[in-house]
Design an enzyme around this catalytic site. Structure first.
Site, short mmCIF file in Angstrom:
data_model
loop_
_atom_site.label_atom_id
_atom_site.label_comp_id
_atom_site.label_asym_id
_atom_site.label_seq_id
_atom_site.Cartn_x
_atom_site.Cartn_y
_atom_site.Cartn_z
N HIS A 48 1.87 -23.61 -43.46
CA HIS A 48 0.62 -24.37 -43.41
C HIS A 48 0.97 -25.84 -43.33
CE1 HIS A 48 -2.22 -21.19 -44.98
NE2 HIS A 48 -1.10 -20.72 -45.47
N HIS A 87 4.45 -17.92 -42.12
CA HIS A 87 3.80 -19.07 -41.48
C HIS A 87 3.87 -20.28 -42.40
CE1 HIS A 87 0.80 -16.71 -43.69
NE2 HIS A 87 0.21 -17.87 -44.00
N ASP A 105 -5.79 -23.45 -38.25
CA ASP A 105 -6.23 -22.44 -39.21
C ASP A 105 -7.74 -22.20 -39.03
OD1 ASP A 105 -4.96 -21.35 -42.15
OD2 ASP A 105 -7.14 -21.26 -41.88
N ILE A 106 -8.13 -20.94 -39.08
CA ILE A 106 -9.53 -20.58 -38.84
C ILE A 106 -10.44 -21.05 -39.99
CG2 ILE A 106 -9.59 -18.26 -39.87
CD1 ILE A 106 -10.83 -17.30 -37.17
N GLY A 140 0.53 -15.79 -53.24
CA GLY A 140 -0.78 -16.06 -52.66
C GLY A 140 -0.85 -15.80 -51.17
N GLN A 141 0.13 -15.08 -50.63
CA GLN A 141 0.14 -14.83 -49.19
C GLN A 141 -0.90 -13.76 -48.83
OE1 GLN A 141 3.97 -13.58 -47.69
NE2 GLN A 141 3.37 -13.84 -45.54
N ASN A 149 3.29 -19.76 -48.38
CA ASN A 149 3.00 -18.76 -49.39
C ASN A 149 3.84 -17.51 -49.10
OD1 ASN A 149 0.97 -20.39 -50.56
ND2 ASN A 149 -0.51 -19.70 -49.02
P1 AMP Z 1 -1.77 -17.23 -46.38
O1 AMP Z 1 -2.62 -17.10 -47.60
O2 AMP Z 1 -0.64 -18.22 -46.56
O3 AMP Z 1 -1.28 -15.90 -45.87
O4 AMP Z 1 -2.69 -17.89 -45.29
C1 AMP Z 1 -3.23 -17.20 -44.20
C2 AMP Z 1 -4.04 -18.21 -43.42
O5 AMP Z 1 -4.34 -17.65 -42.17
C3 AMP Z 1 -5.36 -18.60 -44.08
O6 AMP Z 1 -5.40 -20.02 -44.28
C4 AMP Z 1 -6.40 -18.15 -43.06
O7 AMP Z 1 -7.50 -19.03 -42.97
C5 AMP Z 1 -5.60 -18.11 -41.78
N1 AMP Z 1 -6.10 -17.21 -40.75
C6 AMP Z 1 -6.47 -15.91 -40.91
N2 AMP Z 1 -6.85 -15.39 -39.73
C7 AMP Z 1 -6.70 -16.37 -38.81
C8 AMP Z 1 -6.93 -16.45 -37.40
N3 AMP Z 1 -7.39 -15.39 -36.69
N4 AMP Z 1 -6.69 -17.62 -36.77
C9 AMP Z 1 -6.24 -18.69 -37.47
N5 AMP Z 1 -6.00 -18.67 -38.79
C10 AMP Z 1 -6.23 -17.54 -39.45
#
Ligand code: AMP
Ligand code: ZN
Length: 112
Positions: A101, A99, A30-31, A92-93, A86
């Site tokens: 986490h 995906h 995760d970024i 909270g998505q 999420n």
């Molecule tokens: P969600 O709220 O479950 O949709 O989580 C989306 C997740 O994607 C968040 O934890 C972000 O930090 C992560 N994210 C967004 N862009 C990227 C990216 N380019 N590479 C890796 N993780 C990312």
């Protein structure tokens, strides 16, 4: 072709810190990590969320849940880890490509 962020990451068009890849799934860090170890496991098939899932996806989800502990342990989460999915705005998505986490490492760390 989908312009979805995680579809683009799966196609290699956007770089990621890849952990694992096969024909069906991709795992990458995760970024914005919310834990010492925080990675995402995504199907290559685009589904917005579990709200889009049907019985035809059960084998894929079984594979993903099976992979989660294997990858977590490979990244040092021998003492446990957390799994979060999420779903939808009220869930909270933020990225609308399904995906998982996976978060671990020494606690305390921020909860999503
Ligand atoms: P969600 O709220 O479950 O949709 O989580 C989306 C997740 O994607 C968040 O934890 C972000 O930090 C992560 N994210 C967004 N862009 C990227 C990216 N380019 N590479 C890796 N993780 C990312
Ligand atoms: Zn997608």
């Amino acid at each position: 072709m989908s312009s979805c962020l995680f579809c683009r990451i799966a196609r290699g068009e956007i770089p990621s810190k890849k952990i694992y890849e096969d024909d069906d799934v991709l795992a990458f860090h995760d970024i914005h990590p919310a834990a010492p170890v925080h990675f995402l496991l995504v199907p290559k098939l685009h589904l917005d969320s579990l709200l889009d899932a049907g019985s035809e996806h059960e084998a894929l989800f079984g594979k993903m849940i099976g992979l989660a502990p294997r990858l977590a342990k490979e990244l040092g989460c021998d003492n446990g880890f957390r799994v979060v999915i999420n779903n939808g705005p009220d869930g909270g998505q933020e990225v609308f490509h399904l995906h998982i986490h996976i978060m671990g490492g020494p606690r305390p760390w921020k909860r999503l």
